[in-house]
Design an enzyme around this catalytic site. Structure first.
Site, PDB file in Angstrom:
ATOM      1  NE  ARG A   1      40.886  71.406   8.144  1.00 21.14           N
ATOM      2  CZ  ARG A   1      41.591  71.178   7.048  1.00 21.14           C
ATOM      3  NH1 ARG A   1      40.968  70.924   5.891  1.00 21.14           N
ATOM      4  NH2 ARG A   1      42.901  71.219   7.039  1.00 21.14           N
ATOM      5  N   GLY A   2      41.473  74.930   7.752  1.00 19.62           N
ATOM      6  CA  GLY A   2      42.461  75.187   6.702  1.00 19.62           C
ATOM      7  C   GLY A   2      42.548  76.695   6.528  1.00 19.62           C
ATOM      8  CB  ALA A   3      45.393  79.061   6.706  1.00 18.19           C
TER       9      ALA A   3
ATOM     10  NE  ARG B   1      41.047  76.929  14.224  1.00 15.30           N
ATOM     11  CZ  ARG B   1      41.559  75.911  13.518  1.00 15.30           C
ATOM     12  NH1 ARG B   1      41.128  75.638  12.304  1.00 15.30           N
ATOM     13  NH2 ARG B   1      42.511  75.169  14.046  1.00 15.30           N
TER      14      ARG B   1
ATOM     15  CD  GLN C   1      42.966  68.341  11.130  1.00 15.20           C
ATOM     16  OE1 GLN C   1      43.428  67.373  11.730  1.00 15.20           O
ATOM     17  NE2 GLN C   1      42.839  69.512  11.719  1.00 15.20           N
TER      18      GLN C   1
ATOM     19  CG  ASP D   1      47.426  77.226   9.866  1.00 13.94           C
ATOM     20  OD1 ASP D   1      47.943  76.127   9.609  1.00 13.94           O
ATOM     21  OD2 ASP D   1      46.195  77.428   9.840  1.00 13.94           O
TER      22      ASP D   1
ATOM     23  CG  ASN E   1      51.238  73.439   8.749  1.00 11.63           C
ATOM     24  OD1 ASN E   1      50.208  73.963   8.327  1.00 11.63           O
ATOM     25  ND2 ASN E   1      51.560  72.199   8.459  1.00 11.63           N
ATOM     26  CE  LYS E   2      46.094  71.198  12.709  1.00 11.31           C
ATOM     27  NZ  LYS E   2      45.368  71.935  13.806  1.00 11.31           N
TER      28      LYS E   2
END
Ligand code: MRU
Length: 359
Positions: free
Chosen positions: A59-61, A102, A207, A248, A258-259
């Site tokens: 995960r993580g862009a 995603r 996270q 993201d 973003n998150k």
């Protein structure tokens, strides 16, 4: 996904490699298990690469973009025996499957498009090499981008002793290099003047408390983990000098996805009069999205929220809504740090120029 344990669980020895290619297999560090255990999932097909991304093993862009690139390189190597037409069809299908894994991170689609362009431009005999070389270029460029973002970000944070970040934007989220927002914090801490790093836990995948706290710990920095719900009041209490987060997708007008939870931090920062910085590579910018309204927000299963808390039996009966990202309007963003330097408002012009200079 096939699961292969190839590295013993020894977090104290440092942060494990996120993406490893061995011959024609991609090993993806299973971040859902960190920091308790270091386990890899093996990927040899597009479906396995897509599943590793969808299921949050990686995960993580930037990391999911790199995972897509290396995954497509593996698929290309394994399909080298096919006729030229069949090879192209197979790669296009694989690219489509992985790109759909995603929706919010711009990096994923951008990297997949870049690999497909390289494939279509190469003569039939060099197509496999073209895909592999492009994947390698994505990796090298990302590593350099992270280094530059960390340095530029640390410069912005000079004199700010109490920092807050969100989610995870370290090397686990970029796959290579130092990360983005967290890289800047770690770089800033080298001055010895950073006293506190606030880390909201980032429910439901944690996270923050699992990954960011672990990365800070490995870098010799003691994190202070807080519940997500405590972050705005900690900011309001004057306990934070600056916030730096990742992204993201950044729209043409500077709106930042973003998150989920980032928006609340930005609003609290604005009310408290402290800077709210975003750090992201250019692969995260998407001028095809005019503003927030055009950014696709991933809706993950509500079960991921309630299972964590209530256990499976309860989770099936409780309805839950889990948007995995939110969008912070550009007005709340003090500056955006990318590998080309620091962008300041007004963002539409700044973003247009930095991307034009790149072409
Ligand atoms: O759902 P995740 O863990 O992929 O979300 C990650 C984030 O929101 C990060 O802040 C973002 O991808 C930037 S990573 C350098």
């Amino acid at each position: 996904l096939a699961k292969t344990r190839i590295v013993p669980a020894k977090p104290e020895s440092g942060i494990p490699a996120v993406l490893l290619v061995r011959q024609d297999t991609l090993f993806v560090l299973d971040q859902r298990k960190l920091p308790r255990s270091v386990t890899y999932v093996t990927c040899t097909t597009a479906s396995e690469v897509a599943a590793a991304i969808t299921s949050m093993a990686v995960r993580g862009a930037p990391a999911i973009g790199l995972c897509a690139a290396l995954g497509l390189a593996v698929v290309a190597k394994r399909s080298a025996h096919m006729s030229p037409d069949a090879f192209v069809r197979k790669m296009e299908r694989a690219a489509g499957r992985i790109a759909a894994a995603r929706p919010t991170a711009a990096d994923l689609g951008a990297v997949v498009r870049r690999i497909l362009d390289a494939l279509h431009e190469a003569p039939p005999k060099t197509r496999v090499d073209a895909v592999v070389a492009t994947a390698e270029a994505v990796k090298t460029e990302l590593e350099a981008a992270c280094a530059r973002i960390s340095q530029e970000g640390a410069r912005l944070l000079e004199g700010r002793r109490r920092l807050m970040t969100y989610c995870n934007t370290g090397s686990l989220a970029t796959g290579v290099g130092h990360g983005t927002a967290l890289g800047a914090i770690i770089e800033a801490a080298r001055s010895g003047k950073v006293e506190k790093v606030w880390v909201p836990e980032t429910r439901p995948y944690l996270q923050g408390s699992r990954l960011t706290a672990f990365e800070l710990w490995c870098a010799g920095i003691r994190p202070t983990v807080i519940p997500d719900s405590a972050a705005p009041s900690v900011i309001a209490a004057g306990e934070v000098d600056a916030i730096v987060v990742g992204a993201d997708r950044i729209a043409a007008n500077g709106d930042v996805a973003n998150k989920i939870g980032t928006y609340g931090l930005a609003v609290a920062a604005s009310l408290a009069g402290i800077p709210f910085y975003v750090a992201a590579p250019l692969s995260t910018f998407d001028i095809g999205c005019r503003d927030a309204a055009q950014i696709p927000i991933e809706a993950r299963s509500g079960a991921e929220l309630v299972q964590e808390v209530w256990g499976k039996a309860w989770g099936r009966r409780i309805s839950a809504y889990y948007p995995a990202f939110d969008v912070t309007p550009g007005e709340f963003v003090t500056a955006i740090v990318c590998e080309e330097g620091v962008l300041e408002p007004p963002y539409p012009g700044a973003i247009r120029s930095v991307l034009a200079a790149r072409q």
